[in-house]
Design a protein around this motif. Structure first.
Motif, PDB file in Angstrom:
ATOM      1  N   LEU A 222      44.803  83.706 116.736  1.00 15.22           N
ATOM      2  CA  LEU A 222      43.932  83.134 117.762  1.00 15.22           C
ATOM      3  C   LEU A 222      44.652  83.098 119.104  1.00 15.22           C
ATOM      4  O   LEU A 222      45.860  82.853 119.168  1.00 15.22           O
ATOM      5  CB  LEU A 222      43.496  81.732 117.361  1.00 15.22           C
ATOM      6  N   VAL A 223      43.872  83.328 120.150  1.00 13.40           N
ATOM      7  CA  VAL A 223      44.396  83.291 121.517  1.00 13.40           C
ATOM      8  C   VAL A 223      43.880  82.021 122.181  1.00 13.40           C
ATOM      9  O   VAL A 223      42.663  81.821 122.290  1.00 13.40           O
ATOM     10  CB  VAL A 223      43.964  84.533 122.325  1.00 13.40           C
TER      11      VAL A 223
ATOM     12  N   ALA B 283      39.187  92.497 117.968  1.00 14.70           N
ATOM     13  CA  ALA B 283      39.461  91.468 118.976  1.00 14.70           C
ATOM     14  C   ALA B 283      38.117  91.065 119.558  1.00 14.70           C
ATOM     15  O   ALA B 283      37.554  91.767 120.397  1.00 14.70           O
ATOM     16  CB  ALA B 283      40.389  92.012 120.059  1.00 14.70           C
ATOM     17  N   VAL B 284      37.589  89.951 119.075  1.00 10.83           N
ATOM     18  CA  VAL B 284      36.259  89.484 119.483  1.00 10.83           C
ATOM     19  C   VAL B 284      36.350  87.979 119.732  1.00 10.83           C
ATOM     20  O   VAL B 284      36.714  87.218 118.825  1.00 10.83           O
ATOM     21  CB  VAL B 284      35.194  89.787 118.413  1.00 10.83           C
ATOM     22  N   ALA B 285      36.008  87.573 120.933  1.00 12.56           N
ATOM     23  CA  ALA B 285      36.211  86.175 121.322  1.00 12.56           C
ATOM     24  C   ALA B 285      35.431  85.197 120.453  1.00 12.56           C
ATOM     25  O   ALA B 285      35.988  84.214 119.954  1.00 12.56           O
ATOM     26  CB  ALA B 285      35.838  85.994 122.792  1.00 12.56           C
ATOM     27  N   TYR B 286      34.130  85.450 120.254  1.00 14.84           N
ATOM     28  CA  TYR B 286      33.275  84.506 119.535  1.00 14.84           C
ATOM     29  C   TYR B 286      32.819  85.129 118.214  1.00 14.84           C
ATOM     30  O   TYR B 286      32.387  86.281 118.183  1.00 14.84           O
ATOM     31  CB  TYR B 286      32.046  84.137 120.372  1.00 14.84           C
TER      32      TYR B 286
ATOM     33  N   THR C  23      42.652  92.776 110.551  1.00 11.22           N
ATOM     34  CA  THR C  23      43.398  91.950 111.500  1.00 11.22           C
ATOM     35  C   THR C  23      42.410  91.493 112.559  1.00 11.22           C
ATOM     36  O   THR C  23      41.838  92.321 113.275  1.00 11.22           O
ATOM     37  CB  THR C  23      44.550  92.730 112.162  1.00 11.22           C
ATOM     38  N   PHE C  24      42.192  90.178 112.629  1.00  8.47           N
ATOM     39  CA  PHE C  24      41.173  89.636 113.531  1.00  8.47           C
ATOM     40  C   PHE C  24      41.815  88.714 114.564  1.00  8.47           C
ATOM     41  O   PHE C  24      42.588  87.820 114.225  1.00  8.47           O
ATOM     42  CB  PHE C  24      40.122  88.852 112.742  1.00  8.47           C
ATOM     43  N   TYR C  25      41.479  88.950 115.832  1.00  9.07           N
ATOM     44  CA  TYR C  25      41.898  88.093 116.941  1.00  9.07           C
ATOM     45  C   TYR C  25      40.653  87.406 117.503  1.00  9.07           C
ATOM     46  O   TYR C  25      39.683  88.070 117.881  1.00  9.07           O
ATOM     47  CB  TYR C  25      42.558  88.913 118.051  1.00  9.07           C
TER      48      TYR C  25
END
Length: 248
Positions: free
Chosen positions: A80-81, A26-29, A49-51
């Motif tokens: 994506l969030v 889970a990494v924003a950028y 699994t990538f967010y």
């Protein structure tokens, strides 16, 4: 982080081989070409699994999103969030986890000053970190949307539409940054100058000393004004730094 930290990340990726069958991040950028994604591409038996963050500024590069889609659902799940989202967590399940401030970008791992820790899996279990991360990822699964071709096309359309504005913004930013030419700029622990370019250390040190001294004098002058010790021969409407200087 610096180049050494990028090497540590590669070491973690190497050591994780054979010790985990799934990775949750889970990494924003994030951007394409980063060591993490390049290495995951070679791990055919490990599911990622990538967010990432969905925003109009392209927090996750469209080239990376296209690459993740092309790898197929058996190897990669990308979600994506849209909205508030800013974590930097990577969990090699069965091996350990990184929790810190670094995004999956070249700048974060090679030039920025970042802070992060790696927890081995046994320590995660003893401290209850695995349970907390499971809760976080379950929450993200509920609040995120899956990456689709349609969503990728929308993001690519946004990128094309904003390109002229991005150029204008960069030009404006470059012009405004000149206002801070007298402030020494931290260029990261790892600085690579262009061929033939040399950093002017004397100028950097002079500007640093100049600004520190100037602000110190202003502060002392303000304290001096409160002491009401203006010399009689100095006009009352003169700058208070002059009052201070004449007293000395």
């Amino acid at each position: 982080a610096d180049a050494a930290d990028a090497a540590r990340l590669r070491e973690i990726l190497d050591r994780s081989v054979g010790r985990c069958r799934s990775i949750r991040a889970a990494v924003a950028y994030a951007q394409n070409g980063h060591d993490f994604f390049d290495r995951c591409r070679t791990l055919t038996d490990v599911h990622l699994t990538f967010y990432g963050l969905l925003d109009l500024e392209g927090a996750v590069s469209t080239s990376l999103l296209a690459d993740l889609l092309d790898r197929g659902p058996s190897r990669v799940t990308c979600r994506l969030v849209y909205g508030s989202f800013h974590p930097k967590v990577i969990w090699w399940e069965g091996f350990g986890s990184y929790i810190g401030s670094a995004n999956l970008t070249t700048a974060a791992w090679q030039s920025n000053v970042e802070c992060g820790v790696f927890y081995p899996e046994d320590e995660m279990k003893s401290e209850g970190i695995d349970a907390e991360l499971t809760t976080m990822f379950d929450y993200l699964a509920e609040k995120s949307v899956p990456l689709t071709r349609e969503l990728l096309h929308k993001l690519e359309e946004v990128k094309r539409a904003l390109a002229p504005l991005d150029r204008e913004a960069r030009e404006t930013r470059a012009r405004l940054e000149k206002l801070f030419d007298d402030v020494p700029k931290h260029k990261g622990p790892t600085l690579v100058l262009a061929h033939g370019q040399r950093e002017n250390h004397a100028r950097v040190e002079f500007m640093k000393e100049w600004n520190q001294t100037l602000e110190l004098l202003r502060g002392l002058a303000k304290e001096f004004e409160n002491m009401n010790l203006r010399p009689r021969w100095v006009s009352a409407d003169a700058n208070r730094t002059v009052h201070f200087d004449q007293l000395l």
